[in-house]
Design a protein around this motif. Structure first.
Motif, PDB file in Angstrom:
ATOM      1  N   ARG A   1       0.847  -1.201   0.000  1.00 42.58           N
ATOM      2  CA  ARG A   1       0.000   0.000   0.000  1.00 42.58           C
ATOM      3  C   ARG A   1       0.884   1.253   0.000  1.00 42.58           C
ATOM      4  N   GLU A   2       1.925   1.262   0.823  1.00 42.33           N
ATOM      5  CA  GLU A   2       2.848   2.401   0.863  1.00 42.33           C
ATOM      6  C   GLU A   2       3.500   2.625  -0.496  1.00 42.33           C
TER       7      GLU A   2
ATOM      8  N   HIS B   1       1.033   4.186  -2.774  1.00 44.85           N
ATOM      9  CA  HIS B   1       0.859   5.608  -2.431  1.00 44.85           C
ATOM     10  C   HIS B   1       2.011   6.430  -3.013  1.00 44.85           C
TER      11      HIS B   1
ATOM     12  N   GLU C   1      -4.820  -0.283  -6.314  1.00 49.26           N
ATOM     13  CA  GLU C   1      -5.917   0.474  -5.713  1.00 49.26           C
ATOM     14  C   GLU C   1      -5.400   1.753  -5.057  1.00 49.26           C
ATOM     15  N   GLU C   2      -4.269   1.655  -4.373  1.00 49.86           N
ATOM     16  CA  GLU C   2      -3.706   2.833  -3.700  1.00 49.86           C
ATOM     17  C   GLU C   2      -3.218   3.863  -4.713  1.00 49.86           C
TER      18      GLU C   2
END
Length: 182
Positions: free
Chosen positions: A90-91, A94, A156-157
């Protein structure tokens, strides 16, 4: 004797000067390389496009590795600590979302280019967009369950940072299908 458009002939003359070669040597070098590429069963356009993809991959921090080894290591890390591994992906998503926004006038197009690299040789994807919705499909028969899940989290992120929200998510081993809205 060869004929060429004036602007192209001027570019070749400039290239010859930069390479400290004659125009004759430069034209023969270009033609020799074009014939070499054609002899490999490729087109010059394909070779240039693929070289561009390698340069683009290096620019955004991608590296090449043994495909099955990557999938197995990702699966093991995911099984060992799902929460931490998911957060790492996720990071990264981002970070890439912010990178695409900061470095490109059209961040969604930059994402599309990155998907070309993500899929290089291992999977296929489609990205369809209408006025407000976006549908992303990603499929690869070699993709493992853990990799599929984590890749979905990262994508998604990225798209969340680009201003999209997930409306529908379908995941199966080797397949991701996301429907998103602005």
């Amino acid at each position: 004797m060869l004929a060429a458009q004036e602007d192209i002939a001027n570019l070749i003359a400039d290239l010859a000067k930069r390479k400290d070669m004659t125009v004759y040597q430069t034209v023969n070098d270009i033609l020799e390389q074009a014939l070499r590429v054609e002899g490999m069963g490729l087109s010059l356009r394909e070779v240039v496009d693929e070289r561009w993809m390698l340069e683009r991959a290096r620019e955004i921090g991608f590296t090449f590795t043994v495909e099955q080894l990557l999938y197995r290591v990702v699966d093991e890390a995911y099984e060992e600590n799902r929460e931490r591994t998911t957060e790492m992906w996720r990071e990264m998503g981002h970070w890439y979302g912010k990178y695409f926004k900061a470095k490109h006038e059209n961040p969604l197009e930059a994402f599309r280019e990155a998907m070309e690299l993500f899929c290089l040789g291992s999977a296929e994807y489609s990205l369809e967009q209408n006025s407000r919705d976006l549908t992303l499909s990603f499929i690869g028969e070699k993709l493992t369950p853990g990799y599929t899940e984590l890749f979905s989290v990262m994508v998604e992120e990225i798209l969340l940072v680009l201003g999209y929200k997930v409306k529908d998510r379908e995941l199966r081993k080797g397949m991701v299908r996301l429907r998103l809205a602005r």
